[in-house]
Design a protein around this motif. Structure first.
Motif, mmCIF file in Angstrom:
data_model
loop_
_atom_site.group_PDB
_atom_site.id
_atom_site.type_symbol
_atom_site.label_atom_id
_atom_site.label_comp_id
_atom_site.label_asym_id
_atom_site.label_seq_id
_atom_site.Cartn_x
_atom_site.Cartn_y
_atom_site.Cartn_z
ATOM 1 N N ARG A 94 74.041 66.014 73.755
ATOM 2 C CA ARG A 94 73.865 65.111 74.901
ATOM 3 C C ARG A 94 74.570 65.735 76.099
ATOM 4 O O ARG A 94 75.750 66.084 76.010
ATOM 5 N N THR A 95 73.834 65.878 77.183
ATOM 6 C CA THR A 95 74.368 66.458 78.411
ATOM 7 C C THR A 95 74.166 65.448 79.535
ATOM 8 O O THR A 95 73.088 64.880 79.675
ATOM 9 N N THR A 96 75.213 65.235 80.325
ATOM 10 C CA THR A 96 75.103 64.372 81.485
ATOM 11 C C THR A 96 75.279 65.226 82.729
ATOM 12 O O THR A 96 76.250 65.970 82.845
ATOM 13 N N ARG A 97 74.306 65.143 83.624
ATOM 14 C CA ARG A 97 74.354 65.878 84.886
ATOM 15 C C ARG A 97 74.442 64.876 86.029
ATOM 16 O O ARG A 97 73.928 63.771 85.930
ATOM 17 N N ARG A 98 75.045 65.285 87.118
ATOM 18 C CA ARG A 98 75.078 64.480 88.341
ATOM 19 C C ARG A 98 74.003 65.035 89.257
ATOM 20 O O ARG A 98 74.244 65.954 90.033
ATOM 21 N N ALA A 99 72.829 64.488 89.114
ATOM 22 C CA ALA A 99 71.634 64.997 89.775
ATOM 23 C C ALA A 99 71.499 64.491 91.208
ATOM 24 O O ALA A 99 72.071 63.464 91.570
ATOM 25 N N THR A 100 70.714 65.239 91.991
ATOM 26 C CA THR A 100 70.351 64.803 93.335
ATOM 27 C C THR A 100 68.841 64.919 93.485
ATOM 28 O O THR A 100 68.233 65.893 93.043
ATOM 29 N N TYR A 101 68.251 63.894 94.071
ATOM 30 C CA TYR A 101 66.815 63.862 94.306
ATOM 31 C C TYR A 101 66.582 63.413 95.741
ATOM 32 O O TYR A 101 67.327 62.577 96.266
ATOM 33 N N VAL A 102 65.530 63.927 96.349
ATOM 34 C CA VAL A 102 65.133 63.482 97.676
ATOM 35 C C VAL A 102 63.735 62.884 97.559
ATOM 36 O O VAL A 102 62.833 63.515 96.999
ATOM 37 N N PHE A 103 63.591 61.677 98.085
ATOM 38 C CA PHE A 103 62.306 60.976 98.087
ATOM 39 C C PHE A 103 61.834 60.801 99.525
ATOM 40 O O PHE A 103 62.656 60.630 100.430
ATOM 41 N N ARG A 104 60.527 60.800 99.695
ATOM 42 C CA ARG A 104 59.908 60.569 100.999
ATOM 43 C C ARG A 104 58.925 59.409 100.854
ATOM 44 O O ARG A 104 58.144 59.367 99.907
ATOM 45 N N GLU A 105 58.987 58.501 101.815
ATOM 46 C CA GLU A 105 58.032 57.398 101.816
ATOM 47 C C GLU A 105 56.737 57.882 102.464
ATOM 48 O O GLU A 105 56.723 58.358 103.602
ATOM 49 N N GLU A 106 55.649 57.759 101.731
ATOM 50 C CA GLU A 106 54.347 58.187 102.224
ATOM 51 C C GLU A 106 53.752 57.094 103.118
ATOM 52 O O GLU A 106 54.252 55.975 103.177
ATOM 53 N N LEU A 107 52.677 57.412 103.814
ATOM 54 C CA LEU A 107 52.043 56.463 104.726
ATOM 55 C C LEU A 107 51.580 55.192 104.031
ATOM 56 O O LEU A 107 51.552 54.116 104.636
ATOM 57 N N SER A 117 68.138 68.336 89.110
ATOM 58 C CA SER A 117 68.954 67.696 88.069
ATOM 59 C C SER A 117 70.337 68.332 87.942
ATOM 60 O O SER A 117 71.209 67.766 87.299
ATOM 61 N N TYR A 118 70.549 69.475 88.586
ATOM 62 C CA TYR A 118 71.850 70.132 88.532
ATOM 63 C C TYR A 118 72.809 69.623 89.614
ATOM 64 O O TYR A 118 74.012 69.862 89.547
ATOM 65 N N GLY A 119 72.270 68.937 90.612
ATOM 66 C CA GLY A 119 73.117 68.405 91.680
ATOM 67 C C GLY A 119 73.946 69.491 92.330
ATOM 68 O O GLY A 119 73.489 70.613 92.539
ATOM 69 N N THR A 120 75.196 69.156 92.640
ATOM 70 C CA THR A 120 76.069 70.115 93.329
ATOM 71 C C THR A 120 76.592 71.210 92.414
ATOM 72 O O THR A 120 77.258 72.133 92.886
ATOM 73 N N ASP A 121 76.269 71.159 91.133
ATOM 74 C CA ASP A 121 76.659 72.260 90.242
ATOM 75 C C ASP A 121 75.992 73.569 90.652
ATOM 76 O O ASP A 121 76.398 74.641 90.208
ATOM 77 N N LEU A 122 74.969 73.493 91.502
ATOM 78 C CA LEU A 122 74.329 74.711 92.012
ATOM 79 C C LEU A 122 75.257 75.498 92.928
ATOM 80 O O LEU A 122 75.091 76.699 93.097
ATOM 81 N N LEU A 123 76.243 74.808 93.531
ATOM 82 C CA LEU A 123 77.173 75.500 94.403
ATOM 83 C C LEU A 123 77.993 76.522 93.619
ATOM 84 O O LEU A 123 78.490 76.234 92.533
ATOM 85 N N GLY A 124 78.082 77.712 94.166
ATOM 86 C CA GLY A 124 78.887 78.750 93.533
ATOM 87 C C GLY A 124 78.185 79.494 92.413
ATOM 88 O O GLY A 124 78.760 80.379 91.801
ATOM 89 N N VAL A 125 76.924 79.136 92.147
ATOM 90 C CA VAL A 125 76.153 79.820 91.102
ATOM 91 C C VAL A 125 75.372 80.941 91.780
ATOM 92 O O VAL A 125 74.630 80.706 92.722
ATOM 93 N N ALA A 126 75.573 82.127 91.291
ATOM 94 C CA ALA A 126 74.877 83.280 91.910
ATOM 95 C C ALA A 126 73.526 83.499 91.303
ATOM 96 O O ALA A 126 73.207 83.116 90.234
#
Length: 132
Positions: A99-112, A123-132
Motif C-alpha cells: 500500500r502506497t500513499t501519495r500526496r497527488a496534485t491534479y488540475v481541473f478545467r471547467e468546460e463550456l 499522482s506524485y505531487g511535489t515529490d517530483l521536485l528534486g528528481v532528475a
C-alpha cells in the motif's frame, strides 16, 4: 463552486482504473490533458494517456486498486487545483500486498458545458521536485 462534481469524477476515475475500464477513464480527461506516468515521463493527450494506463495495469499485474484519502479543492475562475491523498494497493507476483500513499496534485478545467475535466494528473505531487 460545487466541488462534489470534481470529487465524484475522481472517485469514478479511480474505479475505472481499478476495473481497467479505460473507455470510462478517458471521459475524466480533457483532450489536451497530461499524465505524469513517473518522474521524467509524461503522457500527453487522451490516446497516449490511455496507452499509459494499459501499461500501468500490465506493470501491476492487473491488480492495482486506487482509492482516495483526504481531498482539498482550490478554485480560481474556471480552474481547480486538487491536492489529495491517492492510495495505491497492489499485490506482487509472490502474493505480497503493498500500500502506497501519495500526496497527488491534479488540475481541473471547467468546460463550456459546465463539466470539469482533468488537464494535469500528477499522482506524485511535489515529490517530483528534486528528481532528475
Amino acid at each position: 463552486m460545487e466541488y462534489q462534481q470534481i470529487i465524484k469524477a475522481i472517485k469514478a476515475a479511480d474505479e475505472a482504473i481499478t476495473s481497467e475500464d479505460f473507455d470510462a477513464l478517458m471521459e475524466f480527461y480533457a483532450d489536451d490533458a497530461a499524465l505524469v506516468i513517473k518522474p521524467g515521463l509524461i503522457a500527453k493527450g487522451k490516446e497516449n494517456i490511455r496507452k499509459a494506463f494499459v501499461a500501468i495495469a500490465d506493470y501491476f499485474g492487473h491488480n492495482l486498486v486506487v482509492k482516495q484519502g483526504e481531498i482539498q479543492v482550490i478554485q480560481g475562475a474556471n480552474t481547480a487545483l486538487v491536492i489529495m491523498e491517492t492510495i495505491l494497493e497492489t499485490v506482487d507476483s509472490k502474493g505480497e500486498q503493498a500500500r502506497t500513499t501519495r500526496r497527488a496534485t491534479y488540475v481541473f478545467r471547467e468546460e463550456l458545458d459546465g463539466k470539469w475535466l482533468c488537464v494535469v494528473d500528477n499522482s506524485y505531487g511535489t515529490d517530483l521536485l528534486g528528481v532528475a
